[in-house]
Design a protein around this motif. Structure first.
Motif, PDB file in Angstrom:
ATOM      1  N   MET A 113       0.843  -1.197   0.000  1.00 19.80           N
ATOM      2  CA  MET A 113       0.000   0.000   0.000  1.00 19.80           C
ATOM      3  C   MET A 113       0.878   1.246   0.000  1.00 19.80           C
ATOM      4  O   MET A 113       1.923   1.275   0.652  1.00 19.80           O
ATOM      5  N   THR A 114       0.446   2.259  -0.738  1.00 20.11           N
ATOM      6  CA  THR A 114       1.217   3.493  -0.860  1.00 20.11           C
ATOM      7  C   THR A 114       0.413   4.668  -0.313  1.00 20.11           C
ATOM      8  O   THR A 114      -0.751   4.531   0.080  1.00 20.11           O
ATOM      9  N   ILE A 115       1.036   5.831  -0.359  1.00 17.30           N
ATOM     10  CA  ILE A 115       0.362   7.048   0.088  1.00 17.30           C
ATOM     11  C   ILE A 115      -0.863   7.333  -0.783  1.00 17.30           C
ATOM     12  O   ILE A 115      -1.846   7.904  -0.322  1.00 17.30           O
ATOM     13  N   LYS A 116      -0.828   6.894  -2.044  1.00 15.40           N
ATOM     14  CA  LYS A 116      -1.983   7.076  -2.919  1.00 15.40           C
ATOM     15  C   LYS A 116      -3.180   6.275  -2.418  1.00 15.40           C
ATOM     16  O   LYS A 116      -4.324   6.727  -2.497  1.00 15.40           O
ATOM     17  N   ASP A 117      -2.911   5.076  -1.895  1.00 19.78           N
ATOM     18  CA  ASP A 117      -3.996   4.255  -1.359  1.00 19.78           C
ATOM     19  C   ASP A 117      -4.619   4.902  -0.126  1.00 19.78           C
ATOM     20  O   ASP A 117      -5.840   4.893   0.052  1.00 19.78           O
ATOM     21  N   ILE A 118      -3.760   5.455   0.732  1.00 18.09           N
ATOM     22  CA  ILE A 118      -4.264   6.144   1.926  1.00 18.09           C
ATOM     23  C   ILE A 118      -5.126   7.338   1.515  1.00 18.09           C
ATOM     24  O   ILE A 118      -6.180   7.598   2.090  1.00 18.09           O
ATOM     25  N   ALA A 141      -1.364  15.114  -1.780  1.00 25.88           N
ATOM     26  CA  ALA A 141      -0.652  16.219  -1.137  1.00 25.88           C
ATOM     27  C   ALA A 141      -1.188  16.474   0.268  1.00 25.88           C
ATOM     28  O   ALA A 141      -0.422  16.794   1.187  1.00 25.88           O
ATOM     29  N   THR A 142      -2.500  16.305   0.438  1.00 30.26           N
ATOM     30  CA  THR A 142      -3.093  16.512   1.763  1.00 30.26           C
ATOM     31  C   THR A 142      -2.609  15.458   2.748  1.00 30.26           C
ATOM     32  O   THR A 142      -2.282  15.759   3.895  1.00 30.26           O
ATOM     33  N   VAL A 143      -2.557  14.207   2.310  1.00 22.70           N
ATOM     34  CA  VAL A 143      -2.036  13.138   3.164  1.00 22.70           C
ATOM     35  C   VAL A 143      -0.597  13.443   3.570  1.00 22.70           C
ATOM     36  O   VAL A 143      -0.200  13.284   4.730  1.00 22.70           O
ATOM     37  N   SER A 144       0.197  13.896   2.606  1.00 23.09           N
ATOM     38  CA  SER A 144       1.593  14.238   2.899  1.00 23.09           C
ATOM     39  C   SER A 144       1.684  15.333   3.948  1.00 23.09           C
ATOM     40  O   SER A 144       2.516  15.263   4.865  1.00 23.09           O
ATOM     41  N   ARG A 145       0.828  16.357   3.821  1.00 25.17           N
ATOM     42  CA  ARG A 145       0.862  17.448   4.800  1.00 25.17           C
ATOM     43  C   ARG A 145       0.464  16.954   6.183  1.00 25.17           C
ATOM     44  O   ARG A 145       1.039  17.367   7.191  1.00 25.17           O
ATOM     45  N   HIS A 197       1.957  19.499   8.983  1.00 26.20           N
ATOM     46  CA  HIS A 197       1.758  20.868   8.520  1.00 26.20           C
ATOM     47  C   HIS A 197       0.504  21.435   9.164  1.00 26.20           C
ATOM     48  O   HIS A 197      -0.511  20.745   9.288  1.00 26.20           O
ATOM     49  N   PRO A 198       0.532  22.716   9.550  1.00 28.69           N
ATOM     50  CA  PRO A 198      -0.625  23.308  10.226  1.00 28.69           C
ATOM     51  C   PRO A 198      -1.788  23.647   9.306  1.00 28.69           C
ATOM     52  O   PRO A 198      -2.884  23.897   9.774  1.00 28.69           O
ATOM     53  N   ASP A 199      -1.543  23.662   7.983  1.00 27.20           N
ATOM     54  CA  ASP A 199      -2.570  24.119   7.044  1.00 27.20           C
ATOM     55  C   ASP A 199      -3.508  22.983   6.620  1.00 27.20           C
ATOM     56  O   ASP A 199      -3.837  22.839   5.446  1.00 27.20           O
TER      57      ASP A 199
END
Length: 339
Positions: free
Chosen positions: A1-6, A15-19, A24-26
């Motif tokens: 499973m990758t970040i895309k799956d999450i 990008a939101t998952v990464s933040r 990140h506070p935003d």
């Protein structure tokens, strides 16, 4: 499973998952909780660079992080991971909501993943009292004291929170403040914030200042919740000239709320935080705070855990030093002399 799956399971973008994973506070609290719920449900954790997710089946140490917005814990996670890596140990990090039952989660984790040892970053002692007996591997609780629990496989390392909070109130009183509010305090004796509230109470008593419960307000460890809570507190207690926030994240959210209310820091209201995260030294104004020694906490915690893995020994409950850092966010109230 990758970040895309999450991202797909969470219904948000990559990008939101990464933040979220990089603290990140935003990101809204609702989105953050949604993403971290998927991470916890799927049993995955960020890798050491927090750039993608991977399933951990061979990690020997589990790091359970209570809360997703506590920047002190982000620093502790990084330090603990590096120390464990230097000792040849793999670590899997599991992020939980700050209201989650970290002990119940860990009991299930032990059944499924069978870690050799566990580091808890934050914890509610009520959950430990109720369910920790089901955990048999060596554990260390960081930032709260497990001394009174008396489990033979649970050590702890914390700061003297009561003394630190006591010094904060004395510091504000020494600047001439008599109307001091507390943001984020919790009266439950099992919470990390309890000893900080106790320290405030002791200082108020010694100074002859009444500690009105109406001048305190519980708050989550997030910018947005601190922002909203500060507005409620100041609407109820407009006479406050100083605010002690039990975390720097709360303090920074409070400063923004104060400014949006048309008041200034420190001219109208002084603000003191707690933790000593780097962001506080780049805020405007530079934040006065209690700096916890995260390097010492991480070193002691990892050393205790590794020592327990190598040989069973009696639990140790250490106390790391702290430092009260004056900053630009504190000044005497208008017209008040120093003590």
């Amino acid at each position: 499973m990758t970040i895309k799956d999450i991202a797909k399971l969470s219904g948000v973008g990559v990008a939101t998952v990464s933040r979220v994973l990089n603290h990140h506070p935003d990101v809204s609290e609702e989105t953050r909780r949604k993403v971290m719920a998927v991470v916890a449900e799927q049993g995955f954790q960020p890798n050491t660079n927090a750039k993608h997710l991977k399933q951990s089946t061979s990690a020997s140490i589990a790091i359970i992080v209570k809360g997703t917005m506590n920047m002190l814990f982000a620093d502790l996670v990084e330090r603990c991971q590096q120390l464990l890596q230097d000792a040849g140990q793999n670590a899997a990090v599991y992020y939980l909501d700050e209201d989650a039952n970290e002990v119940a989660y860990t009991v299930q984790l032990c059944r499924e993943r069978k870690p050799l040892g566990i580091l808890f970053l934050g914890g509610d002692l009520e959950f430990f009292q109720a369910e920790f007996g089901h955990i048999t591997v060596p554990c260390v609780l960081l930032t709260n004291s497990a001394r009174e629990l008396a489990f033979d496989n649970l050590s702890s390392v914390t700061t003297d929170d009561e003394e630190a909070a006591y010094q904060v109130v004395r510091y504000l009183a020494g600047q001439g403040h008599r109307h001091i509010g507390v943001l984020g305090g919790n009266w439950s004796c099992t919470q990390i914030s309890y000893r900080r509230v106790q320290g405030c109470q002791r200082a108020f008593d010694e100074l002859g200042l009444p500690f009105n419960p109406l001048r305190s307000e519980p708050c989550r460890y997030s910018f947005s919740d601190a922002y909203d809570t500060t507005k409620r507190l100041l609407a109820r207690c407009p006479e406050l000239t100083a605010l002690f926030c039990i975390s720097d994240v709360m303090a920074i959210g409070a400063i923004r709320a104060i400014r949006d209310l048309g008041r200034s820091v420190p001219e109208d209201i002084s603000v003191v935080g707690y933790d000593g995260i780097p962001l506080g030294q780049f805020s405007l104004p530079r934040l006065a705070t209690v700096r916890q020694d995260t390097q010492r906490i991480a070193e002691q915690g990892v050393d205790l855990l590794l020592g327990s893995l190598q040989r069973r020994r009696a639990p140790v409950h250490g106390v790391a030093p702290f430092q009260l850092i004056p900053g630009e966010s504190v000044a005497p109230p208008r017209g008040a002399p120093h003590l």
